[in-house]
Design an enzyme around this catalytic site. Structure first.
Site, PDB file in Angstrom:
ATOM      1  N   ARG A 182     -45.413 -22.313  -3.361  1.00 32.06           N
ATOM      2  CA  ARG A 182     -46.247 -23.391  -3.889  1.00 32.06           C
ATOM      3  C   ARG A 182     -47.401 -22.894  -4.759  1.00 32.06           C
ATOM      4  NH1 ARG A 182     -48.731 -25.017   0.001  1.00 32.06           N
ATOM      5  NH2 ARG A 182     -48.275 -22.960   0.780  1.00 32.06           N
ATOM      6  N   THR A 183     -48.141 -21.900  -4.275  1.00 35.45           N
ATOM      7  CA  THR A 183     -49.306 -21.437  -5.040  1.00 35.45           C
ATOM      8  C   THR A 183     -48.851 -20.856  -6.371  1.00 35.45           C
ATOM      9  OG1 THR A 183     -50.472 -20.986  -2.991  1.00 35.45           O
ATOM     10  CG2 THR A 183     -51.336 -19.932  -4.959  1.00 35.45           C
TER      11      THR A 183
ATOM     12  N   LYS B 296     -41.904   1.671  -5.141  1.00 30.05           N
ATOM     13  CA  LYS B 296     -41.706   3.116  -5.310  1.00 30.05           C
ATOM     14  C   LYS B 296     -43.004   3.878  -5.072  1.00 30.05           C
ATOM     15  CE  LYS B 296     -38.484   1.881  -8.972  1.00 30.05           C
ATOM     16  NZ  LYS B 296     -38.403   1.709 -10.421  1.00 30.05           N
TER      17      LYS B 296
ATOM     18  N   ARG C  22     -52.127 -12.495  -5.635  1.00 33.16           N
ATOM     19  CA  ARG C  22     -52.051 -12.651  -4.179  1.00 33.16           C
ATOM     20  C   ARG C  22     -51.685 -11.298  -3.606  1.00 33.16           C
ATOM     21  NH1 ARG C  22     -49.266 -17.318  -0.749  1.00 33.16           N
ATOM     22  NH2 ARG C  22     -51.218 -18.235  -1.440  1.00 33.16           N
TER      23      ARG C  22
ATOM     24  N   HIS D 259     -58.764 -17.863   0.288  1.00 34.76           N
ATOM     25  CA  HIS D 259     -57.804 -18.517  -0.615  1.00 34.76           C
ATOM     26  C   HIS D 259     -58.601 -19.601  -1.351  1.00 34.76           C
ATOM     27  CE1 HIS D 259     -54.343 -20.102  -2.433  1.00 34.76           C
ATOM     28  NE2 HIS D 259     -53.570 -20.369  -1.392  1.00 34.76           N
TER      29      HIS D 259
END
Length: 309
Positions: free
Chosen positions: A59-60, A87, A109, A137
């Site tokens: 959603r975000t 990696k 995020r 958030h």
């Protein structure tokens, strides 16, 4: 046009009340734009934004991407699951590689608290925190406040209860900070094991009885149980949790007044909230999703004013 006092959006704690009000006013204007037949504005033409998601998000990520496209920005999407991070490349290396492609803004995020702040101190682009671990958030809190104001007006002295997994929730922390700056009274409700110790120091009320909390509030924000962040069992079983802290229609209808019900998503239907409540006329969950795009457009637009060309 006034401007933000910050150059990056790393958390609500860095924003003033005036910053929050400016973002919400700007979001109101963008909400009108996205309800027009032609939903695009050229505000961020020639601005390149990289979405860096080191954690899964549906959603975000979609909401930011839509906001960026509505503003006519050029968008680069980067998912760490399929990148060189696997990696062993460091965060700074990853970002510097992306910045060398001349990126103006980074929406990130990350599973580690403080990652967005760390980045904002080391790179030249504007940083928007789309969630850092169980820390903050900010855009979710802004869109939640925006959605509440739409429903019940000014938040001064309004009562908001946040129910559920407060301990692991970045949404809870950002919401508490944002609501307090806008003058609301905040209560948290959940099992003792899911409420951080000493939370009262933040000026937050604590209640362990869901019905009492719901009778007290104007708005209830129901959080999901973040099983993916829990390394031990914080309660006997989901069934037990639902019995004590799940909001169903019977409980909602038993209250002495009508309250507004919210949920930041994704919903665990039948756990913290029943399907009937989620889809009821007291729920504003879908408005929150729509408002998310407008609020994120506002944040990106206001931060883009800080870019030196």
């Amino acid at each position: 046009m006034s401007e933000l006092s910050v150059d990056n959006l790393v958390g609500i704690k860095n924003l003033t009340k005036q910053d929050i009000e400016l973002i919400l006013e700007t979001a109101q204007e963008f909400k009108e734009v996205i309800n027009r037949p032609i939903k695009k504005v050229p505000s961020l033409r020639d601005i390149t934004i990289a979405n860096l998601f080191f954690e899964n998000s549906t959603r975000t990520k979609l909401s930011f991407e839509l906001a960026e496209k509505r503003l006519s920005a050029d968008v680069i999407n980067f998912s760490a699951a399929s990148s060189s991070v696997k990696k062993g490349e460091t965060l700074i290396d990853t970002v510097n590689n992306i910045l060398s492609m001349k990126v103006d803004m980074v929406v990130m995020r990350h599973p580690y608290p403080g990652a967005a702040k760390f980045l904002s101190e080391h790179v030249d682009a504007k940083i928007v925190n789309a969630g850092d671990g169980a820390h903050e958030h900010p855009t979710q809190a802004l869109l939640d406040s925006f959605s509440m104001i739409e429903q019940i007006g000014n938040l001064e002295n309004k009562k908001v209860v946040i129910v559920g997994d407060i301990k692991h929730s970045r949404v809870a922390l950002s919401n508490i900070l944002c609501l307090q700056k806008l003058g609301a009274q905040v209560m948290v409700c959940g099992p003792t094991t899911l409420i951080p110790k000493h939370i009262e120091k933040w000026g937050v009320l604590v209640e362990h009885d869901l019905k009492k909390a719901l009778e007290w509030c104007d708005v209830a924000n129901m959080l999901r149980i973040q099983l993916e962040r829990q390394d031990v069992n914080y309660f006997p079983s989901l069934r037990e949790y639902t019995k004590l802290y799940g909001l169903d229609l019977e409980l909602l209808n038993s209250l002495s007044k009508k309250i507004v019900v919210m949920h930041p998503g994704p919903i665990n239907r039948g756990v913290e909230i029943s399907t009937e409540v989620a889809d009821s006329d007291q729920s504003i969950i879908l408005q929150q999703v729509e408002n998310g795009v407008a609020v994120r457009m506002a944040v990106l637009y206001l931060l883009s004013q800080k870019i030196k060309h």
